[in-house]
Design a protein around this motif. Structure first.
Motif, PDB file in Angstrom:
ATOM      1  N   GLY A   1      -9.226  14.571   3.803  1.00 29.45           N
ATOM      2  CA  GLY A   1     -10.659  14.847   3.808  1.00 29.45           C
ATOM      3  C   GLY A   1     -10.947  16.320   3.621  1.00 29.45           C
ATOM      4  O   GLY A   1     -11.806  16.688   2.828  1.00 29.45           O
ATOM      5  N   PHE A   2     -10.235  17.189   4.324  1.00 29.70           N
ATOM      6  CA  PHE A   2     -10.343  18.639   4.131  1.00 29.70           C
ATOM      7  C   PHE A   2      -9.659  19.013   2.822  1.00 29.70           C
ATOM      8  O   PHE A   2     -10.157  19.808   2.042  1.00 29.70           O
ATOM      9  CB  PHE A   2      -9.705  19.359   5.322  1.00 29.70           C
ATOM     10  CG  PHE A   2      -9.862  20.855   5.305  1.00 29.70           C
ATOM     11  CD1 PHE A   2     -11.068  21.434   5.658  1.00 29.70           C
ATOM     12  CD2 PHE A   2      -8.801  21.661   4.969  1.00 29.70           C
ATOM     13  CE1 PHE A   2     -11.211  22.819   5.648  1.00 29.70           C
ATOM     14  CE2 PHE A   2      -8.928  23.042   4.964  1.00 29.70           C
ATOM     15  CZ  PHE A   2     -10.143  23.626   5.306  1.00 29.70           C
ATOM     16  N   VAL A   3      -8.477  18.404   2.597  1.00 32.52           N
ATOM     17  CA  VAL A   3      -7.752  18.507   1.324  1.00 32.52           C
ATOM     18  C   VAL A   3      -7.905  17.160   0.634  1.00 32.52           C
ATOM     19  O   VAL A   3      -7.601  16.124   1.223  1.00 32.52           O
ATOM     20  CB  VAL A   3      -6.254  18.826   1.550  1.00 32.52           C
ATOM     21  CG1 VAL A   3      -5.481  18.765   0.244  1.00 32.52           C
ATOM     22  CG2 VAL A   3      -6.091  20.185   2.219  1.00 32.52           C
ATOM     23  N   VAL A   4      -8.358  17.173  -0.612  1.00 29.68           N
ATOM     24  CA  VAL A   4      -8.592  15.903  -1.314  1.00 29.68           C
ATOM     25  C   VAL A   4      -7.505  15.561  -2.324  1.00 29.68           C
ATOM     26  O   VAL A   4      -7.416  14.410  -2.759  1.00 29.68           O
ATOM     27  CB  VAL A   4      -9.984  15.867  -1.991  1.00 29.68           C
ATOM     28  CG1 VAL A   4     -11.080  15.917  -0.929  1.00 29.68           C
ATOM     29  CG2 VAL A   4     -10.159  16.988  -3.000  1.00 29.68           C
ATOM     30  N   ASP A   5      -6.656  16.543  -2.687  1.00 29.26           N
ATOM     31  CA  ASP A   5      -5.562  16.259  -3.615  1.00 29.26           C
ATOM     32  C   ASP A   5      -4.509  17.338  -3.523  1.00 29.26           C
ATOM     33  O   ASP A   5      -4.828  18.514  -3.327  1.00 29.26           O
ATOM     34  CB  ASP A   5      -6.089  16.169  -5.054  1.00 29.26           C
ATOM     35  CG  ASP A   5      -5.029  15.700  -6.038  1.00 29.26           C
ATOM     36  OD1 ASP A   5      -4.362  14.682  -5.759  1.00 29.26           O
ATOM     37  OD2 ASP A   5      -4.855  16.353  -7.090  1.00 29.26           O
ATOM     38  N   THR A   6      -3.260  16.921  -3.651  1.00 28.06           N
ATOM     39  CA  THR A   6      -2.140  17.851  -3.763  1.00 28.06           C
ATOM     40  C   THR A   6      -1.241  17.337  -4.875  1.00 28.06           C
ATOM     41  O   THR A   6      -0.854  16.168  -4.875  1.00 28.06           O
ATOM     42  CB  THR A   6      -1.321  17.933  -2.459  1.00 28.06           C
ATOM     43  OG1 THR A   6      -2.195  18.244  -1.377  1.00 28.06           O
ATOM     44  CG2 THR A   6      -0.246  19.001  -2.543  1.00 28.06           C
TER      45      THR A   6
ATOM     46  N   ALA B 116       5.468  19.234  -1.256  1.00 21.94           N
ATOM     47  CA  ALA B 116       4.777  18.547  -2.356  1.00 21.94           C
ATOM     48  C   ALA B 116       3.518  17.807  -1.918  1.00 21.94           C
ATOM     49  O   ALA B 116       2.518  17.812  -2.632  1.00 21.94           O
ATOM     50  CB  ALA B 116       5.729  17.588  -3.058  1.00 21.94           C
ATOM     51  N   THR B 117       3.543  17.159  -0.763  1.00 20.42           N
ATOM     52  CA  THR B 117       2.399  16.328  -0.366  1.00 20.42           C
ATOM     53  C   THR B 117       1.826  16.684   1.003  1.00 20.42           C
ATOM     54  O   THR B 117       0.836  16.080   1.425  1.00 20.42           O
ATOM     55  CB  THR B 117       2.787  14.837  -0.347  1.00 20.42           C
ATOM     56  OG1 THR B 117       3.768  14.620   0.669  1.00 20.42           O
ATOM     57  CG2 THR B 117       3.309  14.375  -1.693  1.00 20.42           C
ATOM     58  N   GLY B 118       2.406  17.629   1.684  1.00 24.65           N
ATOM     59  CA  GLY B 118       1.989  17.970   3.037  1.00 24.65           C
ATOM     60  C   GLY B 118       0.504  18.238   3.216  1.00 24.65           C
ATOM     61  O   GLY B 118      -0.116  17.687   4.132  1.00 24.65           O
ATOM     62  N   PRO B 119      -0.119  19.075   2.379  1.00 23.04           N
ATOM     63  CA  PRO B 119      -1.532  19.388   2.620  1.00 23.04           C
ATOM     64  C   PRO B 119      -2.446  18.161   2.652  1.00 23.04           C
ATOM     65  O   PRO B 119      -3.291  18.041   3.541  1.00 23.04           O
ATOM     66  CB  PRO B 119      -1.889  20.320   1.454  1.00 23.04           C
ATOM     67  CG  PRO B 119      -0.596  20.996   1.133  1.00 23.04           C
ATOM     68  CD  PRO B 119       0.443  19.903   1.312  1.00 23.04           C
ATOM     69  N   SER B 120      -2.275  17.241   1.731  1.00 18.53           N
ATOM     70  CA  SER B 120      -3.117  16.034   1.704  1.00 18.53           C
ATOM     71  C   SER B 120      -2.865  15.147   2.910  1.00 18.53           C
ATOM     72  O   SER B 120      -3.776  14.483   3.407  1.00 18.53           O
ATOM     73  CB  SER B 120      -2.872  15.233   0.426  1.00 18.53           C
ATOM     74  OG  SER B 120      -3.294  15.956  -0.698  1.00 18.53           O
TER      75      SER B 120
ATOM     76  N   VAL C 193       5.593  16.083   8.013  1.00 14.31           N
ATOM     77  CA  VAL C 193       4.448  16.246   7.108  1.00 14.31           C
ATOM     78  C   VAL C 193       4.295  17.705   6.677  1.00 14.31           C
ATOM     79  O   VAL C 193       4.217  18.001   5.485  1.00 14.31           O
ATOM     80  CB  VAL C 193       3.156  15.736   7.774  1.00 14.31           C
ATOM     81  CG1 VAL C 193       1.950  15.986   6.888  1.00 14.31           C
ATOM     82  CG2 VAL C 193       3.284  14.257   8.113  1.00 14.31           C
ATOM     83  N   ILE C 194       4.260  18.621   7.646  1.00 11.44           N
ATOM     84  CA  ILE C 194       4.059  20.043   7.333  1.00 11.44           C
ATOM     85  C   ILE C 194       5.170  20.543   6.407  1.00 11.44           C
ATOM     86  O   ILE C 194       4.912  21.299   5.474  1.00 11.44           O
ATOM     87  CB  ILE C 194       4.041  20.900   8.622  1.00 11.44           C
ATOM     88  CG1 ILE C 194       2.946  20.440   9.584  1.00 11.44           C
ATOM     89  CG2 ILE C 194       3.944  22.397   8.308  1.00 11.44           C
ATOM     90  CD1 ILE C 194       1.548  20.767   9.193  1.00 11.44           C
ATOM     91  N   GLY C 195       6.386  20.120   6.647  1.00 12.25           N
ATOM     92  CA  GLY C 195       7.529  20.592   5.872  1.00 12.25           C
ATOM     93  C   GLY C 195       7.674  19.967   4.504  1.00 12.25           C
ATOM     94  O   GLY C 195       8.548  20.354   3.730  1.00 12.25           O
TER      95      GLY C 195
END
Length: 133
Positions: free
Chosen positions: A34-39, A25-29, A20-22
């Motif tokens: 909830g903390f991040v709402v879109d990437t 493109a989509t890791g933050p979401s 996920v972290i690596g």
């Protein structure tokens, strides 16, 4: 330049967390729902929208799968630092545990305290997301 470094222990394997972290493109979401709402990915950048309405444009600097380390720089959005460069690294700590180390260098120095607070809040969400997966 202010330098911030935070670390958390996660009760999941380094490999699972790195999947996920690596993923630039989509890791933050995925790591902080909830903390991040879109990437949204745009070429070598991603646009990250946080729950508080903050939007940042981050440029991928490097993704090293061997060391499980990702580096990015904030290059635009609703926050306008002179400099903002961050790295996240996943370090194995046994078969089913790892540490996530998040470092950030930021200018001006006055941004260090609010950024450190945001990082600490984000890390708590990340820990909750991964613990036990």
């Amino acid at each position: 330049m202010a330098s911030i470094s935070n670390e958390i222990r996660i009760e999941s394997s380094a490999g699972e967390v790195w999947k996920v972290i690596g993923d630039f493109a989509t890791g933050p979401s995925r790591m902080a729902p909830g903390f991040v709402v879109d990437t949204r990915a745009e070429a070598d950048c991603r646009v990250v929208t946080f729950a508080d309405g903050t939007v940042v444009r981050e440029r991928r600097v490097s993704v090293d799968h061997d060391t499980r380390r990702i580096v990015y720089a904030v290059v635009g959005g609703s926050v306008h630092p002179e400099h903002d460069n961050a790295a996240m690294q996943v370090v194995a700590d046994g078969e089913r545990r790892c540490r996530l180390v998040w470092t950030r260098d930021v200018l001006p120095d006055a941004l260090a305290a609010p950024m450190a607070e945001a990082m600490a809040n984000g890390l708590e969400v990340i820990k909750q997301t991964f613990d036990g997966t």
